[in-house]
Design an enzyme around this catalytic site. Structure first.
Site, short mmCIF file in Angstrom:
data_model
loop_
_atom_site.label_atom_id
_atom_site.label_comp_id
_atom_site.label_asym_id
_atom_site.label_seq_id
_atom_site.Cartn_x
_atom_site.Cartn_y
_atom_site.Cartn_z
N GLU A 227 0.84 -1.21 0.00
CA GLU A 227 0.00 0.00 0.00
C GLU A 227 0.87 1.26 0.00
O GLU A 227 2.08 1.19 0.23
CB GLU A 227 -0.90 0.00 1.23
CG GLU A 227 -0.13 -0.02 2.54
CD GLU A 227 -0.76 0.85 3.61
OE1 GLU A 227 -1.00 2.05 3.33
OE2 GLU A 227 -1.00 0.33 4.72
N LYS B 169 -4.04 -1.72 14.15
CA LYS B 169 -3.22 -0.67 14.79
C LYS B 169 -3.63 -0.50 16.25
O LYS B 169 -4.80 -0.56 16.60
CB LYS B 169 -3.36 0.63 14.00
CG LYS B 169 -2.54 0.55 12.71
CD LYS B 169 -2.45 1.86 12.00
CE LYS B 169 -3.68 2.14 11.21
NZ LYS B 169 -3.75 1.40 9.96
N1 PSU Z 1 -0.32 1.09 8.56
C1 PSU Z 1 0.62 1.98 8.93
N2 PSU Z 1 0.32 3.31 8.73
C2 PSU Z 1 -0.85 3.70 8.12
C3 PSU Z 1 -1.81 2.76 7.73
C4 PSU Z 1 -1.46 1.46 7.97
O1 PSU Z 1 1.67 1.59 9.44
O2 PSU Z 1 -1.06 4.90 7.93
C5 PSU Z 1 -3.09 3.15 7.00
C6 PSU Z 1 -3.53 1.92 6.22
O3 PSU Z 1 -3.50 2.26 4.86
C7 PSU Z 1 -4.92 1.63 6.70
C8 PSU Z 1 -5.41 2.98 7.08
O4 PSU Z 1 -5.70 1.04 5.71
O5 PSU Z 1 -4.25 3.52 7.74
C9 PSU Z 1 -6.68 2.92 7.92
O6 PSU Z 1 -7.30 4.16 7.87
P1 PSU Z 1 -8.85 4.27 8.29
O7 PSU Z 1 -8.87 3.87 9.71
O8 PSU Z 1 -9.19 5.72 8.08
O9 PSU Z 1 -9.59 3.34 7.39
#
Ligand code: PSU
Ligand code: MN
Length: 293
Positions: A25, A155
């Protein structure tokens, strides 16, 4: 293949020949990590995947196309400035011709469009603490799209038990790669159990094949992070306590940035290490999967 998709020559050839390919990603490059950590993470992941004999396929939206397999210039373009693209943003950002950094959800879509089954990231999105209405589109995409997502768990800023309940309801396997406990991004232990444990790339690949043969879609492959952040939980609680008026797509990047400040930048180093480690494991499993045919 749709006109919206631009697969690099290297990735297209690898797919044609049945060689292992691992998607990456770019939300981590565009929003998740600041320079120079962002490009270190991206190039480190690509190198780890190549080391294992697989081909990296980094995903982004550029000039009206979903690009799968980026040149160094394209990667730098995303690092210089890009908007966060989750699954629902793909249409508007493509049509608007803007530079987009794809989240887990949008990258899974792109991988599936290109025919890629393996994908590595840092940590998946999920259900936010104190805001059960705020659920990442990553969860829904996992329920729909047959791609294995290698990560260090959800996370740590999230509500892990609620995130895992949601994944269970959605029928998404949460596999522990040599672990029984779901890791929480900056820590190896969350106190929550994986749905099944797999030991080694061969068992992981056979488990994925069996899950997909019987209709499973997305699968979460939890890989314990190589290093842990000291006092991670305390730092996260402090960040969440301070940043109470965040909403929407900025919640995740802003919380991660605040934890980084509070840890004196240490969380960024740990983040780079763990995502590169996940890329390496994803490539090993993709290779084992290609070997079982
Ligand atoms: N992993 C990381 N840093 C990030 C993300 C993942 O180490 O910034 C990103 C990923 O792309 C994940 C997103 O899909 O954060 C999730 O965001 P949200 O909670 O707004 O869907
Ligand atoms: Mn959200």
């Amino acid at each position: 293949m749709t006109a919206r998709l631009d697969v690099s020559a290297e990735v297209a050839e690898a797919l044609r020949k049945g060689r292992p390919v691992v998607a990456l990603e770019t939300s981590i490059v565009g929003q998740g990590l600041p320079a120079p950590h962002n490009l270190h993470a991206a190039t480190g992941c690509e190198a780890a995947i190549r080391d294992e004999g697989a081909v990296p396929a980094t995903v982004a939206v550029l000039e009206g196309k979903v690009c799968v397999g980026l040149s160094p210039e394209q990667l730098e373009r995303i690092a210089r400035g890009s908007i966060k693209v989750s699954s629902r943003d793909l249409g508007p950002v493509l049509a608007g011709g803007r530079a987009g950094a794809t989240t887990v959800a949008a990258t899974m879509r792109a991988a599936a469009m290109a025919g890629i089954r393996f994908f590595a990231t840092g940590g998946i999105g999920g259900v936010h603490r104190g805001h059960p209405e705020d659920q990442s589109a990553d969860l829904f995409e996992l329920s729909q799209t047959p791609v294995a997502v290698f990560c260090a768990g959800p996370k740590i800023i999230l509500d892990l038990p609620l995130t895992l309940e949601r994944l269970e309801s959605l029928g998404v396997p949460v596999l522990g790669f040599g672990c029984d406990d779901v890791p929480a991004f900056y820590t190896r232990h969350s106190g929550c159990r994986v749905s099944a444990r797999v030991d080694g790339a061969e068992q992981a690949s056979r488990t994925l094949a069996a899950a997909w043969d019987t209709g499973s879609k997305g699968v979460v492959l939890c890989v314990p992070p190589p290093h842990e952040l000291e006092n991670a939980e305390l730092l996260v609680e402090q960040a969440i306590g301070e940043l109470t008026n965040l909403a929407g797509a900025e919640v995740t990047p802003r919380l991660l940035a605040r934890v980084a400040e509070l840890s004196g930048g240490r969380s960024f180093e740990i983040n780079v290490d763990l995502v590169v480690n996940n890329a390496r494991v994803a490539a090993q499993v993709a290779r084992a999967f290609a070997e079982i045919g």
